[in-house]
Design an enzyme around this catalytic site. Structure first.
Site, PDB file in Angstrom:
ATOM      1  N   ARG A 117      92.099  30.123  76.584  1.00  0.00           N
ATOM      2  CA  ARG A 117      92.123  31.039  75.441  1.00  0.00           C
ATOM      3  C   ARG A 117      91.292  30.496  74.279  1.00  0.00           C
ATOM      4  NH1 ARG A 117      95.735  30.558  71.643  1.00  0.00           N
ATOM      5  NH2 ARG A 117      97.396  30.014  73.083  1.00  0.00           N
ATOM      6  N   TYR A 166      79.457  53.542  66.819  1.00  0.00           N
ATOM      7  CA  TYR A 166      80.199  53.773  68.054  1.00  0.00           C
ATOM      8  C   TYR A 166      81.600  54.269  67.677  1.00  0.00           C
ATOM      9  CZ  TYR A 166      82.588  52.469  72.417  1.00  0.00           C
ATOM     10  OH  TYR A 166      83.327  52.462  73.563  1.00  0.00           O
ATOM     11  N   ASP A 178      75.661  45.666  65.398  1.00  0.00           N
ATOM     12  CA  ASP A 178      75.947  45.943  66.804  1.00  0.00           C
ATOM     13  C   ASP A 178      74.654  46.446  67.434  1.00  0.00           C
ATOM     14  OD1 ASP A 178      76.609  47.159  69.240  1.00  0.00           O
ATOM     15  OD2 ASP A 178      78.557  47.865  68.531  1.00  0.00           O
ATOM     16  N   LYS A 212      77.758  46.421  78.704  1.00  0.00           N
ATOM     17  CA  LYS A 212      76.650  47.350  78.918  1.00  0.00           C
ATOM     18  C   LYS A 212      75.445  46.613  79.501  1.00  0.00           C
ATOM     19  CE  LYS A 212      79.755  49.861  76.913  1.00  0.00           C
ATOM     20  NZ  LYS A 212      79.779  50.164  75.488  1.00  0.00           N
TER      21      LYS A 212
HETATM   22  C1  LIG Z   1      80.697  50.233  74.477  1.00  0.00           C
HETATM   23  C2  LIG Z   1      80.355  49.905  73.082  1.00  0.00           C
HETATM   24  C3  LIG Z   1      81.221  49.163  72.287  1.00  0.00           C
HETATM   25  C4  LIG Z   1      82.581  48.708  72.760  1.00  0.00           C
HETATM   26  O1  LIG Z   1      82.460  47.821  73.814  1.00  0.00           O
HETATM   27  P1  LIG Z   1      83.612  47.549  74.896  1.00  0.00           P
HETATM   28  O2  LIG Z   1      83.040  46.466  75.729  1.00  0.00           O
HETATM   29  O3  LIG Z   1      83.870  48.824  75.601  1.00  0.00           O
HETATM   30  O4  LIG Z   1      84.837  47.116  74.111  1.00  0.00           O
HETATM   31  C5  LIG Z   1      80.820  48.846  70.996  1.00  0.00           C
HETATM   32  N1  LIG Z   1      79.620  49.257  70.516  1.00  0.00           N
HETATM   33  C6  LIG Z   1      78.782  49.987  71.244  1.00  0.00           C
HETATM   34  C7  LIG Z   1      77.480  50.415  70.651  1.00  0.00           C
HETATM   35  C8  LIG Z   1      79.095  50.331  72.562  1.00  0.00           C
HETATM   36  O5  LIG Z   1      78.247  51.053  73.291  1.00  0.00           O
END
Ligand SMILES: *Cc1c(COP(=O)(O)O)cnc(C)c1O
Length: 395
Positions: free
Chosen positions: A57, A111, A183, A208
């Site tokens: 952790r 998002y 992000d 992703k």
């Molecule tokens: C999918 C996504 C997230 C969240 O990610 P998870 O791995 O599903 O928690 C945050 N920001 C963007 C731009 C995303 O496409």
């Protein structure tokens, strides 16, 4: 001319870093692929030994540490920490960098779940958030308060693929002594390296493009040693550490990041150009097309225009439903960034709670289709789109 943030002479390229970045020197007999250390805890010994307490952790399992080093190398930051999801990466960044009574300025293009965290959850915990039009530097500046600590940007955005230049936002944030977090999930470090553009904290949903095979949920925060230490501290307290197996899958994905994303970029550009010439299609949104509002910024800052592509069907929502039902190769599913092409309609997924009128104002009318373009042969993808467009012509 090299794009800002691209590699300098003598530095390894993104492909090399994806394979070898952050690796430790191997000795004869060592495995070429890091083994999965599926252990929660590690022998400690005595206070006289090298003192670090290891526990999975804490973020210091060998798989967590190794993929963190690789991601820091890819992003060009001092350090990086991997977390259990993209949302935990964002949430732990906020927890690490703000306190009750403080304030965040964020782009309104976020998002969906990030927006919900900032707009609904944080205010219940005494952290206020002001949302601004990311296109307007004066709005950013006007939103600043004496209590502002963090500025939050996302690009390219979902699903209209706006590409905002982080440089003026970074300049404003730094002038005010603030931290800029971004992000950059939709870009991946193949397309954009935000740290070289002045971004202090780079966040990804590693679910992703980074992992790239739609088989793992993970997130990453890449930043200075100091910020990564604070985010890791928040991760230890709140608990969203990644499993060693997830880290191993992420590392495996990163080995092909560059070749996957380049192929996705090529496929997306080919499909975008082809869709622009189709009578069934009213509008194509892809930063690589001259018709995109942010094409100039994207051409300056990005290497490749990404694998995400959106379009609006002339026949509206019904046409989009028929198109989706007619697909034979492309898969109808949310999420993005995997090797397989995924198609979705934001009105059923990310924007399901948004009224039709509001969606139209946001440039997401009925008939809007989002495609995460995969690595399949582009001729097969084009043929699938063509046959699925057929039924959309019916009255
Ligand atoms: C999918 C996504 C997230 C969240 O990610 P998870 O791995 O599903 O928690 C945050 N920001 C963007 C731009 C995303 O496409």
């Amino acid at each position: 001319m090299a794009r800002p943030g691209r590699k300098r002479p003598g530095e390894p390229g993104i492909s090399t870093l994806g394979v070898h970045g952050g690796g430790e020197e191997l000795r004869v007999g060592d495995p070429v692929v890091p083994p999965i250390v599926q252990s929660a805890t590690f022998l400690w010994g005595s206070p006289d030994d090298d003192g670090e307490l290891r526990y999975s952790r804490y973020g210091n399992n060998p798989n967590q540490a190794q993929v963190g080093r690789k991601l820091a190398a890819l992003e060009g930051t001092e350090e990086a920490v991997v977390l259990s999801s993209g949302m935990s990466a964002t949430a732990m960044t906020v927890m690490a960098l703000t306190r009750t009574g403080e304030h965040i300025v964020a782009s309104e293009h976020l998002y969906g779940t990030t927006k919900a965290l900032l707009a609904e959850e944080l205010p219940r915990r005494g952290i206020e958030v002001t949302f601004v039009d990311a296109d307007n530097p004066r709005e950013w500046r006007r939103a600043l308060r004496p209590t502002t600590r963090l500025v939050f940007l996302e690009a390219p955005t979902n699903p209209t693929l706006r590409v905002f230049d982080p440089r003026p936002v970074a300049a404003m944030a730094h002038e005010a002594g603030l931290v800029l977090a971004m992000d950059a999930t939709f870009a991946s470090p193949v397309n954009l390296r935000p740290a070289a553009l002045g971004v202090d904290v780079v966040i990804h949903s590693a679910t992703k493009y980074l992992a790239g095979h739609s088989d793992v949920i993970a997130g990453v925060v890449a930043s200075t040693r100091g910020v990564v230490k604070e985010v890791t501290r928040a991760m230890r307290l709140y608990g969203p550490a990644p499993d060693p197996m997830a880290c191993w899958l992420l590392d495996r994905g990163l080995r092909t990041l560059d070749v996957r994303v380049r192929r996705q970029n090529e496929n997306a550009l080919t499909l975008a150009r082809w869709l622009e010439g189709r009578p069934e299609v009213e509008r194509v949104l892809y930063p690589g097309l001259e018709s995109h509002p942010d094409h100039a910024v994207a051409a300056e800052l990005m290497e490749g225009f990404g694998g995400m592509l959106s379009f609006v069907l002339a026949g509206g929502g019904e046409a989009a439903d028929r198109f989706m039902a007619g697909l034979e190769l492309m898969l109808v599913a949310p999420s993005l960034g995997g090797v397989e092409t995924l198609v979705s309609q934001p009105r059923y997924t990310s924007h399901v709670g948004v009224s039709r009128a509001d969606r139209e104002r946001m440039g997401i009318p009925d008939g809007f289709v989002r495609v995460s373009v995969g690595v399949e042969d582009v001729e097969d993808l084009r043929a699938d789109v063509e046959q699925a467009l057929g039924p959309t012509r019916r009255p």
